[in-house]
Design an enzyme around this catalytic site. Sequence first.
Site, mmCIF file in Angstrom:
data_model
loop_
_atom_site.group_PDB
_atom_site.id
_atom_site.type_symbol
_atom_site.label_atom_id
_atom_site.label_comp_id
_atom_site.label_asym_id
_atom_site.label_seq_id
_atom_site.Cartn_x
_atom_site.Cartn_y
_atom_site.Cartn_z
ATOM 1 N N GLU A 1 0.616 -8.343 2.533
ATOM 2 C CA GLU A 1 -0.586 -8.002 1.771
ATOM 3 C C GLU A 1 -1.118 -9.304 1.161
ATOM 4 O O GLU A 1 -0.478 -9.902 0.298
ATOM 5 C CB GLU A 1 -0.266 -6.987 0.667
ATOM 6 C CG GLU A 1 0.261 -5.652 1.180
ATOM 7 C CD GLU A 1 -0.823 -4.765 1.766
ATOM 8 O OE1 GLU A 1 -2.006 -5.154 1.692
ATOM 9 O OE2 GLU A 1 -0.484 -3.684 2.285
ATOM 10 N N HIS B 1 -2.573 -7.631 5.969
ATOM 11 C CA HIS B 1 -3.397 -6.650 5.272
ATOM 12 C C HIS B 1 -3.846 -7.251 3.938
ATOM 13 O O HIS B 1 -3.622 -8.414 3.653
ATOM 14 C CB HIS B 1 -2.596 -5.370 5.022
ATOM 15 C CG HIS B 1 -2.273 -4.592 6.259
ATOM 16 N ND1 HIS B 1 -2.908 -3.423 6.595
ATOM 17 C CD2 HIS B 1 -1.366 -4.829 7.247
ATOM 18 C CE1 HIS B 1 -2.417 -2.964 7.737
ATOM 19 N NE2 HIS B 1 -1.480 -3.796 8.158
ATOM 20 N N GLU C 1 -10.373 -4.771 4.983
ATOM 21 C CA GLU C 1 -9.545 -5.894 4.546
ATOM 22 C C GLU C 1 -9.974 -7.183 5.240
ATOM 23 O O GLU C 1 -9.238 -7.773 6.024
ATOM 24 C CB GLU C 1 -8.072 -5.552 4.789
ATOM 25 C CG GLU C 1 -7.645 -4.332 3.980
ATOM 26 C CD GLU C 1 -6.323 -3.712 4.428
ATOM 27 O OE1 GLU C 1 -5.624 -4.314 5.277
ATOM 28 O OE2 GLU C 1 -5.983 -2.619 3.930
ATOM 29 N N HIS D 1 -6.953 -2.379 9.072
ATOM 30 C CA HIS D 1 -7.805 -1.619 8.157
ATOM 31 C C HIS D 1 -9.129 -2.358 8.005
ATOM 32 O O HIS D 1 -9.166 -3.535 7.654
ATOM 33 C CB HIS D 1 -7.108 -1.444 6.813
ATOM 34 C CG HIS D 1 -5.937 -0.509 6.876
ATOM 35 N ND1 HIS D 1 -4.819 -0.659 6.082
ATOM 36 C CD2 HIS D 1 -5.709 0.587 7.643
ATOM 37 C CE1 HIS D 1 -3.961 0.310 6.363
ATOM 38 N NE2 HIS D 1 -4.481 1.077 7.303
#
Length: 476
Positions: A386, A312, A184, A181
């Site tokens: 994450e 991420h 990020e 993404h």
Amino acid sequence: MRLPLYILLYLLVTSVTYSVTKRLELTLVDLKKINDESLVKKMMYMVHSLDNPKVDIRLSKRTHSLIIETEDPRLLSLITYRFKTELNIPPGALTTRQLPEVKVKNTYRLHKRSLGEFDITAYNSHESVNDYLDELSISYPDLVTTKIIGYTHQNRPIKILIINNQKSGAKPKVFIDGGQHAREWISPAVVTHMIHQLINGYYKEDDRLRSLVTKYEFHMLPILNPDGYVYSYSDHGIRLWRKNMNNVTTTNCTGVDLNRNWDFHWAGRGGSRDECSIVYQGQSAFSEKETKATSDYILSYQGQWHSYFSFHSFGQLILFPYSHTAAPNPDYEKHRSAAKSLAAGIKSVNNRRYTVGAVGMILYEASGSSESWAYSIGVPYSYTLELPDLFTFVVPTDVIEPTANELLQGLVEYFQLIEEEDPKVYKQLVANVTESLPTREDNYQTSDSLYSSERRNSQNIFLLLCLTMMWGIIYY
């Protein structure tokens, strides 16, 4: 008087560095003060219905908040106004704050930079990161190689770096990617910093990291989505851009969410057929050059992977399959145990806490994601991480190095635990790698040859510039 002009021209064209400042604002909605699930859904629908890539909204179960983030203060004011007037959200439940500015570096050169010129603690351009990977492969040829595994829709190379101590024989492979993404940024920066630390640790005889490099072969892809990253990174781009930059859609909207494009329960819950949605899943599974190239590369070593990690942000979570459903995968306890050891290792460094769980259980359903696909093709341990922080994509650069340190210590404890609790996996993977060595042909182009070509082109331009300067000096 013209000689200084040539010198100035030389300095400018051989090394131009400038900074772009990115600043965002966010509003936190305290869900403890609302306690109405239907109202939360209305707020999310209101923001999503704007179809504006400059704003993002997400539900954080960990912080009990709804997080709205944007680079357009007027847009945020409009949203909060509508929350208050149309949905009667109490003002006391809303907190708005401006995030600290983050400067990024863009550097363009006619000559290749040396390793010492790359700032490992900064957010660097895609071109700079790729140059750095190539320099590593040239400086440490006995340990490091780089490969171009494909090209994006805008013809940018998708470059992977492999750390393999060939003297230690056959070993299981570990895949780590970042930057699926675009927005990020902490993800590519941390992957790049981990590359730096693994190589330095090996040569400086850091027992922890040297052991990792001796036992495992690391395949590391810092920027899986180069086009989106470049767009998010540029001064004319959208900082919160998530998707790639494919223009195959029938609307005026651009891009596919790469982490909804993998071929495992593709087009299920959590993706979208709406071409303007930030989670648009694409026209078909692996329709995108980035996911197709990466999956083909992983499949070319099928049966040899020990672990898959996709980095991420944000949220500080360690997530494992399944992502398309809240049901547990058959190896749920194995995944959970290894994830907890990873989280414990991370916490031991700076006391940063990560929450552990299956994607569909503790986050949301997200069909077509990479970690579930990797698990489906036989990778025993597969995770999405994450990274920091808990509230925003805009993370200060001083978080890059400590995050990389934490993750490496986490990996040390993660692999130790699996070696103790699941020793058969390592032995079987070593056997698979050994069996493939005599017959396997590598169809991927090492980027050394391309790098040499690029370097020759740069040297030719540099030589031409020098000749022009000499002509100017003699003439004048």
